[in-house]
Design an enzyme around this catalytic site. Structure first.
Site, short mmCIF file in Angstrom:
data_model
loop_
_atom_site.label_atom_id
_atom_site.label_comp_id
_atom_site.label_asym_id
_atom_site.label_seq_id
_atom_site.Cartn_x
_atom_site.Cartn_y
_atom_site.Cartn_z
N ASP A 16 5.46 -0.31 7.70
CA ASP A 16 6.57 -0.53 6.77
C ASP A 16 7.87 0.01 7.37
O ASP A 16 7.86 0.94 8.17
CB ASP A 16 6.26 0.16 5.43
N ASN A 64 3.98 -10.95 0.00
CA ASN A 64 5.16 -11.11 0.87
C ASN A 64 5.77 -12.52 0.81
O ASN A 64 6.87 -12.76 1.33
CB ASN A 64 4.86 -10.72 2.32
N SER A 187 0.08 -0.68 -1.77
CA SER A 187 0.58 -2.06 -1.81
C SER A 187 -0.54 -3.09 -1.57
O SER A 187 -0.37 -4.02 -0.78
CB SER A 187 1.71 -2.25 -0.79
C1 IPE Z 1 3.36 -3.84 2.51
O1 IPE Z 1 4.70 -3.61 2.69
C2 IPE Z 1 2.94 -5.10 3.22
C3 IPE Z 1 2.93 -5.05 4.67
C4 IPE Z 1 3.17 -3.99 5.40
C5 IPE Z 1 2.58 -6.29 5.34
P1 IPE Z 1 5.77 -4.08 1.61
O2 IPE Z 1 7.08 -3.63 2.13
O3 IPE Z 1 5.61 -5.54 1.36
O4 IPE Z 1 5.32 -3.29 0.32
P2 IPE Z 1 6.14 -2.87 -0.99
O5 IPE Z 1 6.69 -4.14 -1.58
O6 IPE Z 1 7.22 -1.94 -0.56
O7 IPE Z 1 5.13 -2.19 -1.87
C1 IPE Z 2 7.18 -4.23 6.88
O1 IPE Z 2 8.53 -3.96 6.90
C2 IPE Z 2 6.86 -5.62 7.40
C3 IPE Z 2 6.34 -6.55 6.39
C4 IPE Z 2 6.09 -6.26 5.15
C5 IPE Z 2 6.11 -7.91 6.82
P1 IPE Z 2 9.48 -4.39 5.67
O2 IPE Z 2 10.02 -5.76 6.00
O3 IPE Z 2 8.77 -4.26 4.38
O4 IPE Z 2 10.62 -3.32 5.82
P2 IPE Z 2 11.44 -2.64 4.62
O5 IPE Z 2 10.45 -2.04 3.68
O6 IPE Z 2 12.24 -3.73 4.00
O7 IPE Z 2 12.29 -1.62 5.31
MG MG Z 3 8.61 -2.72 3.06
#
Ligand code: IPE
Ligand code: IPE
Ligand code: MG
Length: 232
Positions: A16, A64, A187
């Site tokens: 993340d 996502n 998540s």
């Molecule tokens: C969890 O991260 C999903 C992945 C790392 C693929 P998210 O960024 O989507 O999770 P939330 O929405 O903050 O819980």
């Molecule tokens: C994790 O990074 C990657 C995926 C969930 C695909 P994020 O894209 O969720 O990064 P933040 O949480 O917006 O910083």
């Molecule tokens: Mg994220």
């Protein structure tokens, strides 16, 4: 005799913070995802050197799809090009690629590159790199229950039945789940097997992760006392 460090057999990683990494540099979110893939390579390489057997990376969740269509299509296209383009990396380091998640919900070109990468790395034995793509723990449990009932509609389903109908029943339960970017939630990641997993939450954004972060996780893990409901 020197004591061998205790490493998790199976490590799960919620990658993340890609978006925040890019935002901090006034770059598009996609730049964060690209950098995040470099971190994935550093981490799997170090994990294999440390003797970890399986690492599951949370790549794309069933939730996502809520992101902008540009971000989703970027993630899908980068998956196709990187899975394909990194074959020599996997083979050089003995990395077997496996995938979990609802693959039927993915575009056909993504499915096809997944199939060919899994096939092309099936004889690698150093470490398994499991990519959770279109993965949701609740979705996996539902599909497992449906598969149990398809085998026997009258079945009184047990925990063992569900475990053996998960996406990768041959992979041992996750020992430790870690998450980057200072968020403290699962998540929807590996819900069934997280029942007794150790949890670790770290501040560093995913694209900044390096080999020494994997070493600290292993040190952290080696100090945990796992009781599985029993007494020490
Ligand atoms: C969890 O991260 C999903 C992945 C790392 C693929 P998210 O960024 O989507 O999770 P939330 O929405 O903050 O819980
Ligand atoms: C994790 O990074 C990657 C995926 C969930 C695909 P994020 O894209 O969720 O990064 P933040 O949480 O917006 O910083
Ligand atoms: Mg994220």
């Amino acid at each position: 005799m020197e004591e061998k460090p205790v490493v998790p057999t199976h490590l799960g990683i919620i990658m993340d913070g890609n978006g925040r990494w890019a935002q901090k540099r006034a770059l598009p979110r996609t730049a964060g995802h690209l950098e995040g893939l470099k971190a994935l390579k550093r981490v799997i390489k170090e994990a294999s050197l440390l003797g970890i057997g399986f690492v599951t990376f949370y790549v794309f969740s069933t939730e996502n799809w809520k992101r902008s269509s540009q971000e989703v299509s970027y993630l899908m296209s980068v998956l196709v090009s990187k899975l394909h383009g990194e074959l020599s990396f996997y083979n050089k380091h003995g990395i077997r690629v496996l995938v979990c998640g609802d693959l039927n919900g993915l575009p056909p070109e993504v499915r096809s590159v997944i199939d060919s990468t899994v096939k092309a790395t099936e004889n690698n034995t150093t470490i398994s790199c499991i990519l959770a793509i279109n993965y949701g723990g609740q979705n996996e449990i539902c599909r497992a229950v449906r598969r149990c009932l398809a085998d026997d509609p009258q079945k009184e389903i047990t925990e063992a039945d569900i475990r053996s109908h998960l996406d990768l029943p041959q992979v041992p339960p996750v020992d430790m789940i870690v998450r980057s970017a200072n968020e403290r939630r699962l998540s929807n990641f590996l819900l069934w097997d997280s029942a007794y997993a150790e949890l670790g939450f770290y501040e560093k954004l995913w694209p900044d992760w390096k080999a020494d972060d994997v070493q600290s996780i292993c040190k952290d893990f080696s100090q945990r006392v796992r009781k599985f409901g029993g007494v020490e």
